[in-house]
Design a protein around this motif. Structure first.
Motif, short mmCIF file in Angstrom:
data_model
loop_
_atom_site.label_atom_id
_atom_site.label_comp_id
_atom_site.label_asym_id
_atom_site.label_seq_id
_atom_site.Cartn_x
_atom_site.Cartn_y
_atom_site.Cartn_z
N GLN A 246 6.50 -0.48 -4.43
CA GLN A 246 5.93 0.16 -3.23
C GLN A 246 4.82 -0.69 -2.62
OE1 GLN A 246 6.46 4.62 -5.14
NE2 GLN A 246 4.65 4.28 -3.92
N ASN A 247 4.70 -1.94 -3.05
CA ASN A 247 3.68 -2.87 -2.54
C ASN A 247 2.26 -2.34 -2.73
OD1 ASN A 247 5.59 -4.83 -1.62
ND2 ASN A 247 6.03 -3.47 0.09
N GLN B 76 1.22 0.67 -2.50
CA GLN B 76 0.91 1.65 -1.46
C GLN B 76 1.57 3.00 -1.74
OE1 GLN B 76 2.73 -0.41 1.81
NE2 GLN B 76 0.86 -1.52 2.32
N LYS C 179 3.94 5.96 -1.10
CA LYS C 179 5.31 5.94 -0.59
C LYS C 179 5.44 6.63 0.76
CE LYS C 179 9.93 5.73 -2.17
NZ LYS C 179 10.75 5.59 -3.36
N CYS D 272 2.50 7.45 3.25
CA CYS D 272 1.61 6.99 4.33
C CYS D 272 1.30 5.50 4.28
CB CYS D 272 0.32 7.79 4.34
SG CYS D 272 -0.81 7.39 2.98
N LYS D 273 1.71 4.85 3.20
CA LYS D 273 1.52 3.40 3.02
C LYS D 273 0.06 2.99 2.80
CE LYS D 273 5.90 3.00 3.80
NZ LYS D 273 6.75 3.44 2.73
N SER D 274 -0.80 3.94 2.49
CA SER D 274 -2.20 3.62 2.18
C SER D 274 -2.27 2.93 0.83
CB SER D 274 -3.03 4.91 2.14
OG SER D 274 -4.34 4.63 1.68
N SER D 275 -3.18 1.98 0.71
CA SER D 275 -3.41 1.33 -0.58
C SER D 275 -4.54 2.02 -1.35
CB SER D 275 -3.72 -0.15 -0.38
OG SER D 275 -4.86 -0.30 0.44
#
Length: 81
Positions: free
Chosen positions: A19-20, A22, A24, A26-29
């Protein structure tokens, strides 16, 4: 994690890498106040779906994983603009 979700820490970190690093949704780290991403799972099948930040995990839980409720919320937001 193994007892509750059937995954190991290795599985968790592999999911996070996939998921880099992040959420899954909102893509927030930023995982949130607990400092780690929540393991999201289907409450009916117990299948692990992904790792979520605190806010996305709470949001899904608040809507009780109900797609109709979520669709209603999306409709409400679109109509309220």
């Amino acid at each position: 994690l193994k007892h509750k979700y059937g995954i190991t820490m290795t599985d968790y970190y592999a999911m996070l890498a996939n998921q880099n690093g992040q959420c899954k949704i909102c893509k927030s780290s930023d995982p949130g106040p607990k400092g780690r991403f929540a393991v999201d799972h289907c409450h009916k099948t117990e299948k692990v779906r992904g790792l979520l930040c605190y806010l996305c995990n709470i949001g899904l839980g608040s809507f009780r994983d109900n797609q109709e409720f979520l669709a209603g919320a999306i409709h409400y937001l679109k109509e309220s603009q």
